[in-house]
Design a protein around this motif. Sequence first.
Motif, PDB file in Angstrom:
ATOM      1  N   GLU A 213       0.830  -1.212   0.000  1.00  0.00           N
ATOM      2  CA  GLU A 213       0.000   0.000   0.000  1.00  0.00           C
ATOM      3  C   GLU A 213       0.861   1.258   0.000  1.00  0.00           C
ATOM      4  N   SER A 214       1.898   1.261   0.817  1.00  0.00           N
ATOM      5  CA  SER A 214       2.737   2.460   0.885  1.00  0.00           C
ATOM      6  C   SER A 214       3.534   2.650  -0.400  1.00  0.00           C
ATOM      7  N   ALA A 215       3.916   1.563  -1.044  1.00  0.00           N
ATOM      8  CA  ALA A 215       4.645   1.668  -2.314  1.00  0.00           C
ATOM      9  C   ALA A 215       3.784   2.347  -3.363  1.00  0.00           C
ATOM     10  N   GLU A 216       2.526   1.968  -3.421  1.00  0.00           N
ATOM     11  CA  GLU A 216       1.617   2.578  -4.392  1.00  0.00           C
ATOM     12  C   GLU A 216       1.366   4.047  -4.060  1.00  0.00           C
ATOM     13  N   ARG A 217       1.229   4.354  -2.782  1.00  0.00           N
ATOM     14  CA  ARG A 217       0.980   5.741  -2.359  1.00  0.00           C
ATOM     15  C   ARG A 217       2.179   6.639  -2.672  1.00  0.00           C
ATOM     16  N   VAL A 218       3.388   6.133  -2.422  1.00  0.00           N
ATOM     17  CA  VAL A 218       4.600   6.901  -2.734  1.00  0.00           C
ATOM     18  C   VAL A 218       4.705   7.126  -4.235  1.00  0.00           C
TER      19      VAL A 218
ATOM     20  N   ASP B 242      16.117   0.068  -2.772  1.00  0.00           N
ATOM     21  CA  ASP B 242      17.396   0.568  -3.293  1.00  0.00           C
ATOM     22  C   ASP B 242      17.319   0.828  -4.792  1.00  0.00           C
ATOM     23  N   GLN B 243      16.627  -0.042  -5.499  1.00  0.00           N
ATOM     24  CA  GLN B 243      16.474   0.131  -6.941  1.00  0.00           C
ATOM     25  C   GLN B 243      15.704   1.425  -7.236  1.00  0.00           C
ATOM     26  N   LEU B 244      14.667   1.693  -6.466  1.00  0.00           N
ATOM     27  CA  LEU B 244      13.901   2.926  -6.654  1.00  0.00           C
ATOM     28  C   LEU B 244      14.756   4.153  -6.402  1.00  0.00           C
ATOM     29  N   VAL B 245      15.513   4.149  -5.326  1.00  0.00           N
ATOM     30  CA  VAL B 245      16.378   5.287  -5.005  1.00  0.00           C
ATOM     31  C   VAL B 245      17.375   5.524  -6.131  1.00  0.00           C
ATOM     32  N   ASN B 246      17.982   4.465  -6.632  1.00  0.00           N
ATOM     33  CA  ASN B 246      18.948   4.608  -7.730  1.00  0.00           C
ATOM     34  C   ASN B 246      18.286   5.152  -8.988  1.00  0.00           C
ATOM     35  N   GLN B 247      17.080   4.670  -9.307  1.00  0.00           N
ATOM     36  CA  GLN B 247      16.354   5.174 -10.481  1.00  0.00           C
ATOM     37  C   GLN B 247      16.063   6.664 -10.338  1.00  0.00           C
ATOM     38  N   LEU B 248      15.572   7.048  -9.174  1.00  0.00           N
ATOM     39  CA  LEU B 248      15.190   8.447  -8.986  1.00  0.00           C
ATOM     40  C   LEU B 248      16.388   9.383  -8.944  1.00  0.00           C
ATOM     41  N   THR B 249      17.542   8.926  -8.445  1.00  0.00           N
ATOM     42  CA  THR B 249      18.719   9.800  -8.462  1.00  0.00           C
ATOM     43  C   THR B 249      19.107  10.139  -9.890  1.00  0.00           C
ATOM     44  N   VAL B 250      18.957   9.185 -10.778  1.00  0.00           N
ATOM     45  CA  VAL B 250      19.292   9.424 -12.185  1.00  0.00           C
ATOM     46  C   VAL B 250      18.217  10.280 -12.856  1.00  0.00           C
TER      47      VAL B 250
ATOM     48  N   THR C  52      12.862  12.768   0.395  1.00  0.00           N
ATOM     49  CA  THR C  52      11.581  12.974  -0.278  1.00  0.00           C
ATOM     50  C   THR C  52      10.658  11.774  -0.067  1.00  0.00           C
ATOM     51  N   ILE C  53      11.190  10.580  -0.195  1.00  0.00           N
ATOM     52  CA  ILE C  53      10.382   9.376  -0.004  1.00  0.00           C
ATOM     53  C   ILE C  53       9.976   9.237   1.459  1.00  0.00           C
ATOM     54  N   SER C  54      10.872   9.561   2.364  1.00  0.00           N
ATOM     55  CA  SER C  54      10.543   9.493   3.793  1.00  0.00           C
ATOM     56  C   SER C  54       9.416  10.455   4.140  1.00  0.00           C
ATOM     57  N   LYS C  55       9.400  11.637   3.516  1.00  0.00           N
ATOM     58  CA  LYS C  55       8.306  12.586   3.729  1.00  0.00           C
ATOM     59  C   LYS C  55       6.989  12.011   3.236  1.00  0.00           C
ATOM     60  N   ALA C  56       7.022  11.330   2.115  1.00  0.00           N
ATOM     61  CA  ALA C  56       5.803  10.728   1.578  1.00  0.00           C
ATOM     62  C   ALA C  56       5.304   9.608   2.489  1.00  0.00           C
ATOM     63  N   LEU C  57       6.212   8.876   3.088  1.00  0.00           N
ATOM     64  CA  LEU C  57       5.828   7.784   3.977  1.00  0.00           C
ATOM     65  C   LEU C  57       5.360   8.279   5.346  1.00  0.00           C
ATOM     66  N   ALA C  58       5.773   9.466   5.748  1.00  0.00           N
ATOM     67  CA  ALA C  58       5.417   9.990   7.058  1.00  0.00           C
ATOM     68  C   ALA C  58       3.913  10.214   7.185  1.00  0.00           C
TER      69      ALA C  58
ATOM     70  N   PRO D  70       1.009   8.852   5.013  1.00  0.00           N
ATOM     71  CA  PRO D  70       0.560   8.108   3.837  1.00  0.00           C
ATOM     72  C   PRO D  70      -0.817   8.520   3.318  1.00  0.00           C
ATOM     73  N   ASN D  71      -1.675   9.042   4.185  1.00  0.00           N
ATOM     74  CA  ASN D  71      -3.006   9.445   3.738  1.00  0.00           C
ATOM     75  C   ASN D  71      -3.066  10.901   3.324  1.00  0.00           C
ATOM     76  N   GLY D  72      -2.013  11.640   3.575  1.00  0.00           N
ATOM     77  CA  GLY D  72      -1.971  13.048   3.212  1.00  0.00           C
ATOM     78  C   GLY D  72      -1.740  13.232   1.734  1.00  0.00           C
ATOM     79  N   ASN D  73      -1.921  14.434   1.287  1.00  0.00           N
ATOM     80  CA  ASN D  73      -1.787  14.746  -0.127  1.00  0.00           C
ATOM     81  C   ASN D  73      -0.454  15.389  -0.463  1.00  0.00           C
ATOM     82  N   ARG D  74       0.319  15.774   0.560  1.00  0.00           N
ATOM     83  CA  ARG D  74       1.577  16.479   0.329  1.00  0.00           C
ATOM     84  C   ARG D  74       2.740  15.518   0.268  1.00  0.00           C
ATOM     85  N   LEU D  75       3.779  15.936  -0.433  1.00  0.00           N
ATOM     86  CA  LEU D  75       5.005  15.149  -0.531  1.00  0.00           C
ATOM     87  C   LEU D  75       6.101  15.852   0.202  1.00  0.00           C
TER      88      LEU D  75
END
Length: 71
Positions: free
Chosen positions: A9-14, A38-46, A58-64, A66-71
């Motif tokens: 669920e959190s993967a889809e929300r992020v 790790d694969q996601l982090v590497n993809q996004l850095t590029v 940025t991802i940690s903020k999204a996970l903090a 999960p039901n909010g609309n802000r990133l």
Amino acid sequence: MASFTFTPESAERVKIKVLRKYRDLAKENLIFAPGQEDQLVNQLTVLLKRDVRYVEFTISKALADPNGNRL
């Protein structure tokens, strides 16, 4: 090693939140699942041309909130 872990669920929300913030990314750029943090982090850095710390923050903020609309 990524400083966070995903549930299905959190993967889809992020994914939704990242696509909202970075509209130039396509869904095809963000194919990942729990266990592939790790694969996601590497993809996004590029794709975002940012360093690992920024992407993880940025991802940690999204996970903090999960039901909010802000990133």
